[in-house]
Write an enzyme that holds these catalytic residues in place. Structure first.
Site, PDB file in Angstrom:
ATOM      1  CG  ASN A  32      -0.294   0.058   2.527  1.00 48.88           C
ATOM      2  OD1 ASN A  32       0.929   0.189   2.593  1.00 48.88           O
ATOM      3  ND2 ASN A  32      -1.062  -0.035   3.592  1.00 48.88           N
ATOM      4  CB  THR A 116       9.908 -10.336  15.482  1.00 49.23           C
ATOM      5  OG1 THR A 116      10.808  -9.624  16.331  1.00 49.23           O
ATOM      6  CG2 THR A 116       8.588 -10.474  16.225  1.00 49.23           C
ATOM      7  CE1 TYR A 140       6.897  -6.268  14.845  1.00 46.41           C
ATOM      8  CE2 TYR A 140       8.680  -6.644  16.413  1.00 46.41           C
ATOM      9  CZ  TYR A 140       8.171  -6.736  15.132  1.00 46.41           C
ATOM     10  OH  TYR A 140       8.933  -7.291  14.143  1.00 46.41           O
TER      11      TYR A 140
END
Ligand code: UDP
Length: 332
Positions: A32, A116, A140
């Protein structure tokens, strides 16, 4: 093969697109452009689209019939995730679900997920193996861990096969100088040190000198972005060959402190940087070092650029020569 690279205009995604094109794949970037750059996509097809837009996703899947999907489009800042968790759950979780649901609708079976080290939280032991307890400390890390759990359920129910790649500290730039790190705003240590060394910033901040480490600064495992991409490519091949979902930790297995990174950057560039000591950044564990042996064993992955100075040198070439000139206004 037709590979859909979601977030292919971002830092790691753009390096992945370049590598897949060099390997002869047909690459479709879906992005995007909220944080990525169109000119970082060096070839293949480009679709400007949002993961919240199911109709756009359907159209893209129908048009390009991807064999596999790699997903790099997520928010990545720990601090921001604490302040604005809704952003992280909306993009990293809800939008990823939209993507996975589109894959299920269109019968695309193979998914490579950018996870992660933040899913592990404060390490119980080092180096961190892929089986270390997952106790993420911030939205996160939690958003990525949620998707790892969702993937287990989607495999059971819908047969979607996936590989989760837990990055430690992605760094460096394409060795050709064609691509590099371009976050706005930049929050990562190596590009920030180099921006200070090139004159784009006045100084580099050190967030905390009172950690339980030899020099008091945090220790991280820096992994070259090209090595990360090589692991994705090998992971995709293995996933398609074996149909076996898995998770790997991607790092060099060697930790460097913030001060050691600054020292190495000064050696590589032959310049001196002004260092400003600041308080700890919230949510930073003292040490994060990967145990990458499972990836080495099962994927046949071996980092080509494990040396910290080489990682910094490639990032320096990008900082001093590669960046578009409008971004480089202040280079000394
Ligand atoms: N860091 C620092 N100064 C900066 C940016 C980062 O001292 O300007 C430290 C940060 O506290 C952490 C390490 O450098 O200990 C790596 O941080 P980065 O944001 O690059 O990656 P993270 O480990 O958060 O994914």
């Amino acid at each position: 093969m037709n590979i859909l690279v979601v977030g292919g205009a971002g830092y790691i995604g753009s390096h992945m697109v370049k590598m897949l094109l060099e390997q002869g794949h047909c690459v479709i970037t879906y992005d995007n452009l909220s944080t990525g750059f169109r000119d970082a996509v060096l070839g293949g097809e480009f679709v400007k689209g949002d993961l919240a837009d199911a109709a756009r996703l359907d159209e893209t899947f129908r048009r390009f019939l991807p064999d596999a999907v790699m997903h790099f489009a997520s928010h990545i800042q720990v601090g921001e995730s604490v302040e604005h968790p809704a952003r992280y759950y909306a993009n990293n979780v809800a939008n990823t679900l939209n993507l996975l649901d589109a894959m299920v609708r269109h019968g695309v079976e193979y998914f490579i997920f950018s996870s992660t080290a933040a899913i592990f939280g404060e390490p119980e032991y080092l180096p961190i193996s892929p089986f270390h307890p997952r106790v993420p400390l911030n939205p996160y890390g939690r958003s990525k861990w949620i998707i790892e759990m969702v993937l287990e359920d989607y495999e059971r129910a819908y047969g979607l096969k996936s590989t989760c790649l837990r990055y430690f500290n992605a760094a460096g730039a394409d060795p050709s100088g064609a691509l590099g790190e371009r976050h706005e705003p930049e929050t990562h240590l190596i590009p920030l040190v180099l921006q200070a060394l090139s004159g784009r910033r006045d100084s580099i901040s050190v967030f905390g000198r009172d950690y339980d480490t030899p020099d008091g600064t945090c220790i991280r495992d820096y992994i070259h972005v090209t090595d990360l991409c090589a692991a994705h490519s090998l992971a995709m091949k293995r996933l398609m060959r074996t149909d076996a979902s898995s998770c790997y930790n991607l790092g060099n297995g060697q930790g460097f402190s913030v001060q050691e990174v600054i020292d190495a950057a000064e050696r590589v560039t032959g310049r001196r940087v002004k260092v400003v000591d600041r308080p700890r950044r919230s949510g930073d564990p003292a040490r994060l070092v990967a145990d990458p042996r499972l990836a080495e064993k099962e994927l046949g992955w071996k980092p080509a650029y494990p040396d910290l100075e080489t990682i910094i040198l490639h990032a320096w070439v990008w900082e001093s020569l590669g960046l578009p000139s409008e971004t480089r206004r202040h280079v000394a």
